[in-house]
Design a protein around this motif. Structure first.
Motif, PDB file in Angstrom:
ATOM      1  N   VAL A  33     -23.534 -10.189 -27.066  1.00 21.82           N
ATOM      2  CA  VAL A  33     -22.651 -11.054 -27.844  1.00 21.82           C
ATOM      3  C   VAL A  33     -22.551 -12.339 -27.035  1.00 21.82           C
ATOM      4  N   PHE A  34     -22.709 -13.483 -27.696  1.00 17.58           N
ATOM      5  CA  PHE A  34     -22.772 -14.741 -26.938  1.00 17.58           C
ATOM      6  C   PHE A  34     -22.267 -15.879 -27.814  1.00 17.58           C
ATOM      7  N   PRO A  35     -21.747 -16.936 -27.191  1.00 18.65           N
ATOM      8  CA  PRO A  35     -21.186 -18.018 -27.998  1.00 18.65           C
ATOM      9  C   PRO A  35     -22.261 -18.852 -28.694  1.00 18.65           C
ATOM     10  N   GLY A  81     -24.452 -21.821 -29.551  1.00 21.78           N
ATOM     11  CA  GLY A  81     -24.951 -22.827 -28.605  1.00 21.78           C
ATOM     12  C   GLY A  81     -25.718 -22.210 -27.453  1.00 21.78           C
ATOM     13  N   THR A  82     -25.616 -20.881 -27.305  1.00 22.22           N
ATOM     14  CA  THR A  82     -26.328 -20.200 -26.223  1.00 22.22           C
ATOM     15  C   THR A  82     -27.833 -20.221 -26.504  1.00 22.22           C
ATOM     16  N   ILE A 128     -29.776 -15.595 -22.086  1.00 24.69           N
ATOM     17  CA  ILE A 128     -29.588 -14.146 -22.213  1.00 24.69           C
ATOM     18  C   ILE A 128     -30.794 -13.353 -21.730  1.00 24.69           C
ATOM     19  N   ARG A 161     -13.881 -18.141 -29.377  1.00 21.81           N
ATOM     20  CA  ARG A 161     -15.109 -18.862 -29.681  1.00 21.81           C
ATOM     21  C   ARG A 161     -15.815 -18.304 -30.898  1.00 21.81           C
ATOM     22  N   MET A 209     -18.835 -16.643 -32.133  1.00 22.40           N
ATOM     23  CA  MET A 209     -19.774 -15.815 -31.386  1.00 22.40           C
ATOM     24  C   MET A 209     -20.949 -15.373 -32.268  1.00 22.40           C
ATOM     25  N   GLN A 216     -30.856 -18.459 -14.454  1.00 20.52           N
ATOM     26  CA  GLN A 216     -31.189 -17.116 -14.924  1.00 20.52           C
ATOM     27  C   GLN A 216     -30.089 -16.091 -14.669  1.00 20.52           C
ATOM     28  N   SER A 276     -25.388 -16.220 -16.750  1.00 18.88           N
ATOM     29  CA  SER A 276     -24.737 -15.454 -17.825  1.00 18.88           C
ATOM     30  C   SER A 276     -24.147 -14.134 -17.348  1.00 18.88           C
ATOM     31  N   TRP A 325     -17.794 -12.968 -22.811  1.00 13.84           N
ATOM     32  CA  TRP A 325     -18.468 -13.052 -24.120  1.00 13.84           C
ATOM     33  C   TRP A 325     -18.129 -11.839 -24.978  1.00 13.84           C
ATOM     34  N   GLU A 326     -18.074 -10.674 -24.329  1.00 12.98           N
ATOM     35  CA  GLU A 326     -17.802  -9.456 -25.099  1.00 12.98           C
ATOM     36  C   GLU A 326     -16.450  -9.511 -25.801  1.00 12.98           C
ATOM     37  N   GLY A 370     -15.255 -12.448 -26.909  1.00  4.34           N
ATOM     38  CA  GLY A 370     -15.227 -13.689 -27.685  1.00  4.34           C
ATOM     39  C   GLY A 370     -14.738 -14.879 -26.892  1.00  4.34           C
ATOM     40  N   LEU A 371     -14.894 -14.832 -25.562  1.00  6.57           N
ATOM     41  CA  LEU A 371     -14.355 -15.873 -24.672  1.00  6.57           C
ATOM     42  C   LEU A 371     -15.485 -16.474 -23.839  1.00  6.57           C
ATOM     43  N   ASP A 372     -15.204 -17.585 -23.166  1.00  8.31           N
ATOM     44  CA  ASP A 372     -16.194 -18.222 -22.292  1.00  8.31           C
ATOM     45  C   ASP A 372     -15.451 -19.242 -21.424  1.00  8.31           C
ATOM     46  N   LYS A 407     -26.235 -23.165 -16.439  1.00  7.98           N
ATOM     47  CA  LYS A 407     -27.278 -23.322 -17.453  1.00  7.98           C
ATOM     48  C   LYS A 407     -28.327 -24.329 -16.994  1.00  7.98           C
TER      49      LYS A 407
END
Lengths: 639, 639
Positions: free
Chosen positions: A485-487, A489-490, A495, A577, A579, B494, B497, B504-505, B507-509, B533
């Motif tokens: 699960v990722f926001p 824009g990722t 990943i 976010r 997701m 790399q 993340s 992310w799990e 729904g946050l970042d 990134k």
């Protein structure tokens, strides 16, 4: 359509049974007879190189050149190229899908990447042409150190992009030499029996599968052109041409591509440049007023006209040849090298394409289940080979009644051959599928409603504890991507490591990307999105990708588990976010004999059991009793 | 050395107690008195902008220009710039560490990134200058759409790199205008009381801390120059100059930088260009025959000479001003814009630097433990403020007897202020540390043996369930980095993340990188490696980075857990690859009141308990009894 390289049954039998084979070989069992869409031929020989290279050198000398660059490329930078563009294979014997030869008067190199090191050394006469490892010495580096000062290196401007040319220019400058474009490819000059360009018919891709008509697509394309402030777009990527105008063809292997170009002006009709012999009435009717078909012979004059109007023309940085740029600039036009906006549009599948893919995967899932059940039944007998497996799988797919082609030559590897991620079985490399060894098969189908790509790794007999450990780590990586699960824009790069982490923890890794995009009845490899270190495109809802981590132990075995996945939105309660996550599209059992539950988390085991439950639910009703019973066992819960 | 902006105690008291404060404020408690190395001043005002901008416009009109670009940059593209280069703050009132003003005759914009949106709107007079969000409208975009056709935009070529200039050129071309360099910065023309450039003494950095003498470093630098085939290197980054010649200075805040340039030829003596007033005898003795000190006023003539010799000169792409490039090219030299090879060498710490960092972290760990124990004792009383905490922490660090400076202004945020990742407390923003709220403090020290950077998030009273959940997810991300194992060649991008996955799990970042490089008694932010990134540099044994995932709930609270980590080799039995991992360098308790063990894995809990055991083992013997007892409780095992 049948693939150009495919063989007659008699030929195949002859080679399989003939005296030329060098490794342990067994005749394949009676069940399937041959592969219609894939050849197992070693159609080249190292002996073909020396004379052809000598001829090329004579031609170079006549023209005052020191050398010539022969990339494995056609005018569209395609992955599959027509026979007429197989210059590298013809000249050197090397048939890999990527590589560059540089032929100088006193030296010649074939630069290939890691997957082709062994193959290059086997396929070319190394006394005449030296295989060079890309990772250590890129072609540019080899040129910079080998090209004599003051000489001229020739190149064909239709086979190099602007980026590629810039690297060549720097290399030649370092050598103190000059780089000179030629009007005619110098390999073509000496290749007297070069096949003509392909002439497969161009036909419309039905609206039920395409899901959006060409009028709407052109409107969207022109909106992007307006944003980029360009007056015209030259479509040099035939995949993008095919998608934009809902056309398909058959000019190269495995991908229903119509080779040709389009020019899309901001206003007025587009022009589609093809060999007129390829245009069917249906294609003409389908395109209607949106575009006019023009003979490919008129394409360069059309570029001149575009240039003469002083227009600003977008040329695709990924596939646009420098010859296009030069032509437009010479005529007075302005060239804007950048991404063809169609690539990103094509990557995001619409509802019809997604529905088509689901149907195609259901159909393909049945064929693959029948194949895996057959393999489990037949393999312990010890009579199967890698080629027999390819033929069987193709036969099951043909029996769906919908197979248009395989989406690439199946990678069918037994034992140590499975350790070669891009292995292509030939009659001389063909190995038996033996007990207590791993067998890996990576294959895909072209159906009109969707393209598939699936890898399964199975064991015949008993796996070693190490094999189970490695397989389970690859599976954990596969599950990590499937559950990610990722926001919004990722990118895929962000990943990619999720798939590697379980291997990294054991000091292991794999040397290819985790996933590539895939077309809708188009190329099995489609950009710009990727799950890989180099995947810089943000993932968007509707993008389709593969999820295929692996592990390879050279000389011993290889493992890869591949499903296709679809990017979908995810609502998470109390989250901040927007997701995203993945829906898995491929439904086929994962070999439980290779799974070691002791190193899996409860969540991972639950994923596997849920997945297998879904496989049963989707396929069971459409299987014969024997396959159904096999599936029941193959998908039993382990949690 | 004391920071330039720092205040007298009386001033501080006055502002703290005075009538100008707008938010709830309490006097700070008796214990520590003031911050020596950090100011809480709001030294600018929105009212200063209009007249200065009017003056600048008059000056532009006199010279026939439509506009001028004012980046927050000095000639070295430094993070901390001397007062004399604070042109953006002087002109507009905006004091953030990044931003660009574009002043045209009828419009003016201040382009800032997300962390400074609120601050920019508060600090500038928005009737005269419009704050613009970088993510939506980069400065180039604003220029392209606002600069009138046919006009001229002026810029100072000492404040822009080649990459930056190219983007500006494209923007100005889109506007149909021209871009013109000026010989003197136009803000300097109107800034009549502009401070002189700083003149802090340049001193040698002792060999015991540097670990490699300048002779050996120069040899390595010249080897890299030979590989890159350049004849000379212009060192425009003062950090690289300081590292290469083992010199330190004090020209900017928080980083012991000597501002100046070096020219390193492939053969012969290097030249170091400084204001002669800064050169100490010790520095001269230390550099000896390796280099000659030359007056900074001779630098441009030296560039001319380099150019006149027709040499190929490497200019750093990250910090080299276009003025350098132009000067050398105008004199006939060839410029090769690329990475300064020193940056990567400096990033890989040697054994002396690593040993120094361990000592520095032990010393800093004691100061931070005393601070955290003090905070736990005092905070429940309800009398502490953000500023009081900064002052206390600095006092504990001063008591180590080794503090040279803080490595950046502490980020001390209570309640909603903690949600601003780059918050800087001022006397007007200062908040009390309240019960049942989160308090975040991100701080660091400059010791001669090492630079530190640590963030701790603590709760006073009872956290909410949501706070615990979020804190624990940030901790899981922190642990994922700390425990990561990855193959040689892996970049920071790399693994970034891994720190985000637990968020992310849910729904946050978080909107900043996970880690940055750090200097050895140099900048707290050092490249080229990053865990982010954008971190494209492969991690190497000996690189030091921060590990600082976070979570920010705007208007409510913020969380960040930061330790420094060191890249080390890892041997993994039965593994195939050369693997790397991290050793944690920072030892300080992580607030267990905010930890929710129910959402942690057994491995994560074991990491936390091991880490806390290590904190006790390393610090306990050197603490007073009260702090020792506090530490015992703060680091109790939870597994």
């Amino acid at each position: 359509m049948p693939q150009k390289h495919s063989l007659q049954a008699g030929q195949l039998q002859h080679r399989l049974l003939g005296p030329s084979v060098s490794r342990p070989k067994i005749p394949h069992p009676g069940f399937p007879r041959m592969a219609r869409f894939q050849s197992f031929d070693d159609s080249t020989s190292p002996s073909q190189g020396p004379e052809r290279i000598a001829n090329l050198r004579a031609e170079l000398a006549r023209r005052g050149f020191e050398g010539f660059i022969v990339p494995r490329a056609d005018e569209h930078q395609g992955e599959y190229v027509p026979k007429s563009a197989e210059r590298l294979a013809w000249l050197t014997g090397f048939t890999g899908s990527a590589g560059t030869a540089v032929v100088l008067q006193n030296a010649a190199a074939l630069v290939v990447d890691g997957r082709y090191t062994v193959q290059a050394a086997e396929q070319v006469d190394t006394s005449v042409i030296t295989p060079v490892q890309l990772a250590e010495t890129p072609a540019e580096e080899w040129i910079a150190t080998h090209l004599p000062v003051g000489t001229a290196l020739a190149y064909d401007p239709w086979l190099h992009t602007q980026d590629g040319l810039r690297r060549l220019e720097q290399a030649v400058a370092r050598a103190g030499a000059s780089l000179v474009p030629v009007d005619i490819n110098l390999v073509d000059v000496i290749w007297v029996d070069r096949p003509p360009p392909p002439q497969a018919p161009v036909r419309p891709h039905p609206g039920d599968y395409a899901g959006e008509d060409a009028t709407a697509k052109l409107e969207r394309i022109r909106r992007k052109m307006a944003e980029a402030k360009v007056d015209a777009l030259v479509v040099s990527d035939p995949h993008n041409l095919a998608w934009s105008f809902n056309l398909r063809g058959g000019d190269v292997g495995h991908t229903p591509l119509p080779l040709g170009y389009a020019i899309i002006p901001r206003e007025g009709r587009a022009s589609l440049f093809f060999d007129p012999a390829k245009i069917t009435n249906e294609a003409g009717d389908a395109v209607g007023d949106l575009a006019e078909f023009a003979p490919i012979g008129d394409f360069q004059a059309a570029l001149d006209e575009l240039g003469a109007q002083g227009r600003k023309v977008r040329i695709d940085s990924a596939t646009g040849a420098v010859a296009l740029i030069r032509r437009i600039e010479a005529a007075g036009g302005k060239v804007d090298v950048g991404a063809d906006p169609i690539s990103l549009m094509k990557a995001v599948k619409n509802q019809a394409e997604i529905a088509g893919s689901r149907t195609a995967h259901h159909r393909d899932g049945i064929a693959v289940a029948r194949f895996l059940a057959w393999l489990d039944r037949e393999a312990p007998g010890g009579t199967l080979t890698e080629i027999a497996a390819v033929e069987a799988l193709e036969a099951f797919r043909i029996e769906t009644g919908a197979l248009k082609n395989v989406s690439f030559p199946s990678i069918s590897g037994a034992g140590p051959n499975a350790a070669l991620p891009h292995y292509r079985v030939t009659s001389s490399s063909n190995r038996p599928i033996e007990r207590n060894q791993i067998f890996l098969i990576d294959s895909g189908a072209q159906y009109e409603d969707g393209t598939t790509d699936i890898t399964r790794t199975i064991v015949v007999g008993e796996p070693s504890a190490e094999m189970k450990d490695r397989f389970t780590r690859v599976l954990k990586g596969h599950i990590a991507i499937a559950r990610a699960v990722f926001p919004k824009g990722t990118t895929g790069a962000q990943i990619d490591s999720f798939a590697r982490q379980p291997l990294w923890e054991a000091g292991l890794d794999f040397d290819h990307g985790t996933g590539h995009g895939i077309g809708s009845y188009l190329s099995v490899h489609e950009g710009p999105q990727r799950i890989a270190k180099t995947g810089q495109t943000p993932l968007e809802i509707g993008m389709m990708l593969s999820n295929e981590p692996g592990y390879y132990k050279p000389g011993a075995y290889g493992i890869r588990i591949e499903n296709l996945i679809l990017v979908e939105g995810r609502r998470i309660e109390d989250g901040d976010r927007e997701m995203l996550g993945f829906e898995t599209l491929t439904f086929s059992p994962i070999d439980l004999r290779l799974v070691e539950p002791a190193i899996m988390t409860a969540d991972e085991i639950a994923w596997l059991d849920d997945y297998h439950g879904e496989v049963r639910k989707r396929l069971a009703a459409d299987l014969d009793a024997g396959t159904g019973a096999w599936l029941e066992e193959a998908t039993r819960p382990i949690g």
